[in-house]
Enzyme design. Structure first.
Site, mmCIF file in Angstrom:
data_model
loop_
_atom_site.group_PDB
_atom_site.id
_atom_site.type_symbol
_atom_site.label_atom_id
_atom_site.label_comp_id
_atom_site.label_asym_id
_atom_site.label_seq_id
_atom_site.Cartn_x
_atom_site.Cartn_y
_atom_site.Cartn_z
ATOM 1 N N GLY A 1 22.699 62.584 68.637
ATOM 2 C CA GLY A 1 22.538 61.178 68.989
ATOM 3 C C GLY A 1 23.833 60.489 69.386
ATOM 4 O O GLY A 1 23.899 59.276 69.473
ATOM 5 N N GLU B 1 22.431 72.545 64.712
ATOM 6 C CA GLU B 1 22.633 71.174 65.172
ATOM 7 C C GLU B 1 23.902 70.619 64.528
ATOM 8 O O GLU B 1 23.851 70.124 63.390
ATOM 9 C CB GLU B 1 21.434 70.298 64.798
ATOM 10 C CG GLU B 1 20.140 70.734 65.456
ATOM 11 C CD GLU B 1 19.162 69.577 65.597
ATOM 12 O OE1 GLU B 1 18.687 69.356 66.712
ATOM 13 O OE2 GLU B 1 18.905 68.878 64.603
ATOM 14 N N HIS C 1 16.409 69.020 58.762
ATOM 15 C CA HIS C 1 17.111 68.292 59.824
ATOM 16 C C HIS C 1 18.269 67.500 59.213
ATOM 17 O O HIS C 1 18.176 67.037 58.076
ATOM 18 C CB HIS C 1 16.138 67.351 60.552
ATOM 19 C CG HIS C 1 16.754 66.767 61.779
ATOM 20 N ND1 HIS C 1 17.578 65.662 61.727
ATOM 21 C CD2 HIS C 1 16.733 67.165 63.069
ATOM 22 C CE1 HIS C 1 18.020 65.408 62.950
ATOM 23 N NE2 HIS C 1 17.521 66.306 63.785
ATOM 24 N N SER D 1 22.482 66.164 71.503
ATOM 25 C CA SER D 1 22.762 65.543 72.807
ATOM 26 C C SER D 1 22.459 66.449 73.995
ATOM 27 O O SER D 1 23.163 66.416 75.006
ATOM 28 C CB SER D 1 24.215 65.046 72.868
ATOM 29 O OG SER D 1 24.419 64.032 71.907
ATOM 30 N N GLY E 1 16.394 65.474 70.786
ATOM 31 C CA GLY E 1 15.984 64.177 70.263
ATOM 32 C C GLY E 1 15.759 63.194 71.398
ATOM 33 O O GLY E 1 14.704 63.167 72.041
ATOM 34 N N GLY E 2 16.792 62.411 71.698
ATOM 35 C CA GLY E 2 16.678 61.314 72.666
ATOM 36 C C GLY E 2 16.019 61.708 73.982
ATOM 37 O O GLY E 2 15.115 61.008 74.465
ATOM 38 N N GLU F 1 19.197 64.566 59.566
ATOM 39 C CA GLU F 1 18.863 63.221 59.085
ATOM 40 C C GLU F 1 18.173 63.286 57.723
ATOM 41 O O GLU F 1 18.277 62.350 56.920
ATOM 42 C CB GLU F 1 18.014 62.493 60.140
ATOM 43 C CG GLU F 1 18.892 62.080 61.327
ATOM 44 C CD GLU F 1 18.267 62.236 62.690
ATOM 45 O OE1 GLU F 1 17.031 62.249 62.796
ATOM 46 O OE2 GLU F 1 19.039 62.364 63.669
ATOM 47 N N ASN G 1 12.002 66.748 69.309
ATOM 48 C CA ASN G 1 11.893 66.098 68.006
ATOM 49 C C ASN G 1 11.904 64.597 68.267
ATOM 50 O O ASN G 1 12.950 64.025 68.557
ATOM 51 C CB ASN G 1 13.079 66.528 67.128
ATOM 52 C CG ASN G 1 13.125 65.756 65.821
ATOM 53 O OD1 ASN G 1 12.180 65.041 65.474
ATOM 54 N ND2 ASN G 1 14.216 65.894 65.088
ATOM 55 N N TRP G 2 10.730 64.014 68.174
ATOM 56 C CA TRP G 2 10.605 62.591 68.534
ATOM 57 C C TRP G 2 11.171 61.668 67.463
ATOM 58 O O TRP G 2 11.267 60.467 67.673
ATOM 59 C CB TRP G 2 9.131 62.245 68.822
ATOM 60 C CG TRP G 2 8.563 62.962 70.006
ATOM 61 C CD1 TRP G 2 9.217 63.852 70.838
ATOM 62 C CD2 TRP G 2 7.234 62.864 70.515
ATOM 63 N NE1 TRP G 2 8.364 64.302 71.809
ATOM 64 C CE2 TRP G 2 7.132 63.712 71.641
ATOM 65 C CE3 TRP G 2 6.089 62.139 70.121
ATOM 66 C CZ2 TRP G 2 5.959 63.858 72.376
ATOM 67 C CZ3 TRP G 2 4.905 62.280 70.840
ATOM 68 C CH2 TRP G 2 4.853 63.126 71.962
ATOM 69 N N LYS G 3 11.501 62.225 66.322
ATOM 70 C CA LYS G 3 12.034 61.429 65.203
ATOM 71 C C LYS G 3 11.102 60.225 64.943
ATOM 72 O O LYS G 3 9.897 60.340 65.147
ATOM 73 C CB LYS G 3 13.488 61.014 65.489
ATOM 74 C CG LYS G 3 14.355 62.235 65.819
ATOM 75 C CD LYS G 3 15.828 61.955 65.843
ATOM 76 C CE LYS G 3 16.573 63.242 66.184
ATOM 77 N NZ LYS G 3 18.022 63.072 66.169
HETATM 78 P P1 13P Z 1 19.716 64.119 70.187
HETATM 79 O O1 13P Z 1 19.209 65.051 71.255
HETATM 80 O O2 13P Z 1 19.225 62.722 70.332
HETATM 81 O O3 13P Z 1 21.201 64.232 70.036
HETATM 82 O O4 13P Z 1 19.092 64.629 68.796
HETATM 83 C C1 13P Z 1 19.203 65.962 68.478
HETATM 84 C C2 13P Z 1 18.364 66.235 67.301
HETATM 85 O O5 13P Z 1 18.652 65.795 66.210
HETATM 86 C C3 13P Z 1 17.143 67.034 67.492
HETATM 87 O O6 13P Z 1 16.574 67.398 66.286
#
Ligand code: 13P
Length: 259
Positions: free
Chosen positions: A174, A168, A96, A214, A235-236, A98, A9-11
């Site tokens: 994050g 999640e 998600h 994470s 994510g990251g 966010e 998920n590149w956000k």
């Molecule tokens: P991180 O891997 O950056 O913690 O993000 C997880 C996430 O929200 C994937 O959708």
């Protein structure tokens, strides 16, 4: 045995050039069809088309990070199911944390998005997860129950073949703070138990449940080895081929060892 899915998920990250380069690198190293591992990337809306082109004929799946639940029309700033399909998306991430906690999406809006996507031909990755204060108050399972039952309202057992869940925990997103294997396994087994009660054991056993929060190359393996973890939503670490591809490799290893 369920397949594993490693999803990036590149956000709200990347520019066109870096998005295309990353997609090409992921496509070039995607696991062979003979493995039990699938790979997905979810770039920001403006890059869906060039990323889809960079993925070419590879097995990497293209997903969107969100969708609107109405047919095309007067919804400024939103993107319809048909549009996502038109640019090559097969999946969409919905709910998600966010979207829930930054944008303020409610369970009922998330449910409308799930239903509209399934109806319109997009498969769904439905995210659920508790806040830190909810975990500390002993409410993790209650929160998951609420998000699951509201999110899947009106979704049939047959349609569940096109739904993936992602657990999640919000406090692990994050933050570099990953759930312990016990925490992840226990929450995900709970979700599967609820799927059995809501649908049937066949549906529960077949549904993929990803872990997100994470996930990095150095912790992916112990998470992917857990019986109720069927992949990762990342994510990251999905933003660079050097950190994303080793996680894909771990998944291939885990499925190989399972035989
Ligand atoms: P991180 O891997 O950056 O913690 O993000 C997880 C996430 O929200 C994937 O959708």
């Amino acid at each position: 045995m369920r397949r594993l899915l490693i999803a990036g998920n590149w956000k709200m990250n990347a520019v066109r050039r870096s998005a295309v380069e990353l997609a090409a690198a992921v496509a070039a190293q995607a696991p062979a069809e003979s493995t039990a591992v699938d790979v997905m990337v979810a770039p920001p809306f403006p890059y869906l088309l060039p990323v889809g082109e960079a993925l070419g004929g590879s097995r990497v799946l293209l997903a969107a990070q969100d969708v609107w639940h109405e047919p095309p029309g007067a919804f400024t700033g939103e993107v319809a199911v048909e549009m996502l399909r038109d640019v090559g998306c097969r999946e969409v991430i919905i709910g998600h944390s966010e979207r829930r906690h930054v944008v303020g999406e409610t369970d009922s809006r998330i449910n409308r998005k799930v239903v509209a996507s399934l109806h319109g031909g997009l498969d769904v990755v439905l995210c659920v997860g508790e806040l830190l204060e909810e975990r500390e108050a002993g409410r993790t399972e209650a929160v998951l129950d609420q998000q699951l039952s509201a999110g899947l309202d009106g979704v049939s057992a047959d349609q569940m073949a096109r739904v993936i869940l992602a657990y999640e925990p919000v406090w692990a997103i994050g933050t570099g703070k990953v759930a312990t294997p016990d925490q992840a396994q226990s929450a995900q087994a709970h979700l599967r138990k609820r799927l059995t009660e809501r649908y049937n054991s066949g549906t529960a056993e077949a549904t993929q449940i990803l872990y997100g929060g994470s996930v990095k190359p150095d912790n992916a393996r112990e998470l992917l080895e857990l019986p109720d973890v069927d992949g990762a939503l990342i994510g990251g670490a999905s933003l660079k081929a050097e950190s994303f591809l080793p996680i894909v490799e771990h998944a291939v290893e885990v499925t190989r060892r399972r035989g």
